[in-house]
Design a protein around this motif. Structure first.
Motif, PDB file in Angstrom:
ATOM      1  N   VAL A  74       0.604  -0.959   0.049  1.00  0.00           N
ATOM      2  CA  VAL A  74      -0.035  -0.137  -0.109  1.00  0.00           C
ATOM      3  C   VAL A  74       1.013   1.290  -0.092  1.00  0.00           C
ATOM      4  O   VAL A  74       1.741   1.262   0.708  1.00  0.00           O
ATOM      5  N   TYR A  75       0.631   2.146  -0.685  1.00  0.00           N
ATOM      6  CA  TYR A  75       1.191   3.540  -0.792  1.00  0.00           C
ATOM      7  C   TYR A  75       0.975   4.514   0.229  1.00  0.00           C
ATOM      8  O   TYR A  75      -0.260   5.033   0.334  1.00  0.00           O
ATOM      9  N   VAL A  76       1.856   4.348   1.379  1.00  0.00           N
ATOM     10  CA  VAL A  76       1.317   5.257   2.596  1.00  0.00           C
ATOM     11  C   VAL A  76       1.743   6.667   2.449  1.00  0.00           C
ATOM     12  O   VAL A  76       1.086   7.817   3.234  1.00  0.00           O
ATOM     13  N   GLY A  77       2.316   7.254   1.225  1.00  0.00           N
ATOM     14  CA  GLY A  77       2.862   8.523   1.289  1.00  0.00           C
ATOM     15  C   GLY A  77       3.803   8.913   0.259  1.00  0.00           C
ATOM     16  O   GLY A  77       4.138   8.121  -0.591  1.00  0.00           O
ATOM     17  N   GLY A  78       4.065  10.163   0.113  1.00  0.00           N
ATOM     18  CA  GLY A  78       5.131  10.718  -0.654  1.00  0.00           C
ATOM     19  C   GLY A  78       4.419  11.966  -1.615  1.00  0.00           C
ATOM     20  O   GLY A  78       3.457  11.383  -2.077  1.00  0.00           O
ATOM     21  N   LYS A  79       5.106  12.750  -1.865  1.00  0.00           N
ATOM     22  CA  LYS A  79       4.522  13.722  -2.881  1.00  0.00           C
ATOM     23  C   LYS A  79       4.483  13.197  -4.279  1.00  0.00           C
ATOM     24  O   LYS A  79       3.556  13.842  -5.341  1.00  0.00           O
ATOM     25  N   ASN A  80       5.124  12.129  -4.604  1.00  0.00           N
ATOM     26  CA  ASN A  80       5.103  11.520  -5.942  1.00  0.00           C
ATOM     27  C   ASN A  80       4.147  10.551  -5.920  1.00  0.00           C
ATOM     28  O   ASN A  80       3.995   9.620  -6.958  1.00  0.00           O
ATOM     29  N   ARG A  81       3.344  10.310  -4.946  1.00  0.00           N
ATOM     30  CA  ARG A  81       2.396   9.245  -4.963  1.00  0.00           C
ATOM     31  C   ARG A  81       1.381   9.463  -6.011  1.00  0.00           C
ATOM     32  O   ARG A  81       0.586  10.442  -6.011  1.00  0.00           O
ATOM     33  N   GLY A  82       0.998   8.454  -6.823  1.00  0.00           N
ATOM     34  CA  GLY A  82       0.138   8.705  -8.011  1.00  0.00           C
ATOM     35  C   GLY A  82      -1.452   8.551  -7.947  1.00  0.00           C
ATOM     36  O   GLY A  82      -2.163   9.051  -8.785  1.00  0.00           O
ATOM     37  N   CYS A  83      -2.130   7.857  -6.653  1.00  0.00           N
ATOM     38  CA  CYS A  83      -3.273   7.698  -6.789  1.00  0.00           C
ATOM     39  C   CYS A  83      -3.914   8.117  -5.108  1.00  0.00           C
ATOM     40  O   CYS A  83      -3.222   7.913  -4.352  1.00  0.00           O
ATOM     41  N   ALA A  84      -4.847   8.408  -5.590  1.00  0.00           N
ATOM     42  CA  ALA A  84      -5.738   8.901  -4.077  1.00  0.00           C
ATOM     43  C   ALA A  84      -5.902   7.671  -3.366  1.00  0.00           C
ATOM     44  O   ALA A  84      -5.853   6.573  -3.770  1.00  0.00           O
ATOM     45  N   GLN A  85      -5.934   7.759  -2.030  1.00  0.00           N
ATOM     46  CA  GLN A  85      -6.159   6.490  -1.079  1.00  0.00           C
ATOM     47  C   GLN A  85      -7.328   6.637  -0.232  1.00  0.00           C
ATOM     48  O   GLN A  85      -7.049   6.755   1.032  1.00  0.00           O
ATOM     49  N   PRO A  86      -8.545   6.753  -0.631  1.00  0.00           N
ATOM     50  CA  PRO A  86      -9.591   6.861   0.083  1.00  0.00           C
ATOM     51  C   PRO A  86     -10.022   5.879   1.121  1.00  0.00           C
ATOM     52  O   PRO A  86     -10.524   6.141   2.255  1.00  0.00           O
ATOM     53  N   ASN A  87      -9.403   4.467   0.758  1.00  0.00           N
ATOM     54  CA  ASN A  87      -9.479   3.504   1.623  1.00  0.00           C
ATOM     55  C   ASN A  87      -8.646   3.028   2.751  1.00  0.00           C
ATOM     56  O   ASN A  87      -8.765   2.477   3.617  1.00  0.00           O
ATOM     57  N   LEU A  88      -7.546   3.927   2.661  1.00  0.00           N
ATOM     58  CA  LEU A  88      -6.329   3.596   3.494  1.00  0.00           C
ATOM     59  C   LEU A  88      -6.487   4.353   4.698  1.00  0.00           C
ATOM     60  O   LEU A  88      -5.932   5.470   4.770  1.00  0.00           O
ATOM     61  N   THR A  89      -6.925   3.992   5.795  1.00  0.00           N
ATOM     62  CA  THR A  89      -6.972   4.600   6.944  1.00  0.00           C
ATOM     63  C   THR A  89      -6.422   3.456   8.169  1.00  0.00           C
ATOM     64  O   THR A  89      -6.487   2.286   7.689  1.00  0.00           O
ATOM     65  N   ALA A  90      -6.348   3.908   9.087  1.00  0.00           N
ATOM     66  CA  ALA A  90      -6.070   3.124  10.399  1.00  0.00           C
ATOM     67  C   ALA A  90      -7.048   2.057  10.785  1.00  0.00           C
ATOM     68  O   ALA A  90      -6.765   0.747  11.140  1.00  0.00           O
ATOM     69  N   SER A  91      -8.342   2.484  10.371  1.00  0.00           N
ATOM     70  CA  SER A  91      -9.592   1.490  10.601  1.00  0.00           C
ATOM     71  C   SER A  91      -9.106   0.366   9.621  1.00  0.00           C
ATOM     72  O   SER A  91      -9.357  -0.939   9.925  1.00  0.00           O
ATOM     73  N   TRP A  92      -8.933   0.641   8.289  1.00  0.00           N
ATOM     74  CA  TRP A  92      -8.769  -0.245   7.302  1.00  0.00           C
ATOM     75  C   TRP A  92      -7.617  -1.324   7.476  1.00  0.00           C
ATOM     76  O   TRP A  92      -7.548  -2.614   7.238  1.00  0.00           O
ATOM     77  N   VAL A  93      -6.681  -0.838   7.863  1.00  0.00           N
ATOM     78  CA  VAL A  93      -5.270  -1.428   8.289  1.00  0.00           C
ATOM     79  C   VAL A  93      -5.722  -2.294   9.519  1.00  0.00           C
ATOM     80  O   VAL A  93      -5.129  -3.699   9.331  1.00  0.00           O
ATOM     81  N   LYS A  94      -6.126  -1.920  10.274  1.00  0.00           N
ATOM     82  CA  LYS A  94      -6.666  -2.793  11.423  1.00  0.00           C
ATOM     83  C   LYS A  94      -7.576  -4.025  10.959  1.00  0.00           C
ATOM     84  O   LYS A  94      -7.649  -5.246  11.313  1.00  0.00           O
ATOM     85  N   SER A  95      -8.574  -3.916  10.156  1.00  0.00           N
ATOM     86  CA  SER A  95      -9.620  -4.717   9.617  1.00  0.00           C
ATOM     87  C   SER A  95      -9.016  -5.496   8.723  1.00  0.00           C
ATOM     88  O   SER A  95      -9.187  -6.813   8.777  1.00  0.00           O
ATOM     89  N   VAL A  96      -8.175  -5.279   7.619  1.00  0.00           N
ATOM     90  CA  VAL A  96      -7.453  -6.199   6.890  1.00  0.00           C
ATOM     91  C   VAL A  96      -6.446  -6.974   7.772  1.00  0.00           C
ATOM     92  O   VAL A  96      -6.197  -8.271   7.244  1.00  0.00           O
ATOM     93  N   SER A  97      -5.997  -6.551   8.465  1.00  0.00           N
ATOM     94  CA  SER A  97      -4.758  -7.241   9.209  1.00  0.00           C
ATOM     95  C   SER A  97      -5.521  -8.372   9.952  1.00  0.00           C
ATOM     96  O   SER A  97      -4.995  -9.611  10.233  1.00  0.00           O
ATOM     97  N   ALA A  98      -6.698  -8.063  10.549  1.00  0.00           N
ATOM     98  CA  ALA A  98      -7.542  -9.125  11.246  1.00  0.00           C
ATOM     99  C   ALA A  98      -8.091 -10.056  10.199  1.00  0.00           C
ATOM    100  O   ALA A  98      -8.197 -11.336  10.881  1.00  0.00           O
ATOM    101  N   GLN A  99      -8.190  -9.817   9.102  1.00  0.00           N
ATOM    102  CA  GLN A  99      -8.304 -10.965   7.922  1.00  0.00           C
ATOM    103  C   GLN A  99      -7.340 -11.722   7.740  1.00  0.00           C
ATOM    104  O   GLN A  99      -7.559 -12.893   7.218  1.00  0.00           O
ATOM    105  N   GLY A 100      -6.227 -11.287   8.206  1.00  0.00           N
ATOM    106  CA  GLY A 100      -5.025 -12.119   8.051  1.00  0.00           C
ATOM    107  C   GLY A 100      -3.967 -11.756   6.963  1.00  0.00           C
ATOM    108  O   GLY A 100      -2.867 -12.217   6.613  1.00  0.00           O
ATOM    109  N   TRP A 101      -4.186 -10.469   6.514  1.00  0.00           N
ATOM    110  CA  TRP A 101      -3.437  -9.907   5.476  1.00  0.00           C
ATOM    111  C   TRP A 101      -2.066  -9.334   6.037  1.00  0.00           C
ATOM    112  O   TRP A 101      -2.299  -8.728   7.109  1.00  0.00           O
ATOM    113  N   LYS A 102      -0.921  -9.295   5.448  1.00  0.00           N
ATOM    114  CA  LYS A 102       0.186  -8.712   5.570  1.00  0.00           C
ATOM    115  C   LYS A 102       0.183  -7.480   4.859  1.00  0.00           C
ATOM    116  O   LYS A 102       0.040  -7.674   3.736  1.00  0.00           O
ATOM    117  N   LEU A 103       0.911  -6.534   5.206  1.00  0.00           N
ATOM    118  CA  LEU A 103       0.822  -5.271   4.443  1.00  0.00           C
ATOM    119  C   LEU A 103       2.245  -4.743   4.299  1.00  0.00           C
ATOM    120  O   LEU A 103       3.060  -4.949   5.129  1.00  0.00           O
TER     121      LEU A 103
END
Length: 275
Positions: A74-103
């Motif tokens: 996941v693209y966490v930041g940087g001025k050259n990041r090319g796409c908006a990240q409407p889903n990428l929040t702390a809540s999203w990270v917590k939820s997908v981690s609970a699903q078993g995903w590694k980030l």
């Protein structure tokens, strides 16, 4: 990365000019100038990962949790990041981690002065060290705000450039060293994404290894799901779970009714600590 930061067409133009385990300390031996502090145990993922321009929705991540992929970049930041990240929040990270995903946190920092593509942030010889330090500080802040804890790896995205331009290459390595040191000073592991023909090669073949990243994610689009058989440099480099390989790009895939265009990665390296 493929269409993620530069369009596929623009990236080729740039080229033309130029199982899970938690292992304490894995990969640290490959890194120099590690801070003499107690580091959290490294979380290592070994298996297939994907990276997409925009972090997928929670529903898509649940549908894609079939076992084919086990990690997502996941693209966490940087001025050259090319796409908006409407889903990428702390809540999203917590939820997908609970699903078993590694980030896998990815930061698109300043790009080389000799690179032909347009970038909001471009380093120069004069600004390389200060930009590397400030970008590292920002990367840690962005990752931490998402719930990616100290000990996590953050991967710096460096797109292709003409490494035969010595002044340019020296400036890039100065920036990378400052970024790496900045991460380590905050107890975050340093990773680096680059191309075997240029940006990754510059780091892997640098004579002076001081403050270079200890984990290398190399782009070589050969379709081979491996981090060993096509590794282009010394066999003793980046061992002990410190390699990743982007082997396929722009793969349009549908799982559970959700279609995402992704790049495929063979992974054997540290990921974010989110638990």
């Amino acid at each position: 990365m493929s269409s993620h930061r530069l369009s596929k067409k623009r990236r080729y133009i740039v080229w033309g000019v130029t199982g899970v385990a938690v292992i304490a300390g894995a990969g640290i031996a490959a890194q120099t100038s590690m801070a003499a502090t107690t580091w959290p145990a490294q979380k290592t993922f070994t298996g297939r990962a994907f990276d997409a321009c925009t972090a997928p929705s929670l529903a898509a991540m649940k549908a894609w949790n079939t076992g084919f992929y086990g990690a997502a970049a996941v693209y966490v930041g940087g001025k050259n990041r090319g796409c908006a990240q409407p889903n990428l929040t702390a809540s999203w990270v917590k939820s997908v981690s609970a699903q078993g995903w590694k980030l896998i946190p990815l930061y698109v920092g300043a790009q080389p002065p000799c690179q032909t593509s347009a970038n909001p942030e471009r380093l120069t010889a004069a600004t390389a060290a200060s930009l590397g330090a400030s970008d590292a500080k920002d990367a840690v802040a962005k990752a931490s705000a998402l719930g990616m804890k100290a000990g996590s790896a953050i991967y710096l995205d460096m797109e292709p450039y003409d490494t035969t331009d010595k002044a340019c290459n020296d400036a890039v390595l100065t920036y990378v060293r400052a970024f790496t040191k900045g991460l380590r000073d905050k107890t975050y592991r340093a990773g680096y994404y680059g191309f075997t023909s240029s940006s990754a090669k510059a780091v892997a073949t640098a004579t002076n290894k001081t403050d270079l990243p200890g984990n290398l994610w190399y782009a070589l689009w050969d379709g081979k799901n491996t981090t060993t058989s096509d590794w282009p440099w010394g066999k003793t480099q980046y061992t002990d779970h410190s390699r990743a390989h982007q082997y396929m790009v722009n793969s349009k895939e549908t799982r559970g009714g959700h279609t995402i265009t992704v790049d495929r990665d063979a992974w054997d390296a540290p990921v974010a600590i989110t638990g």
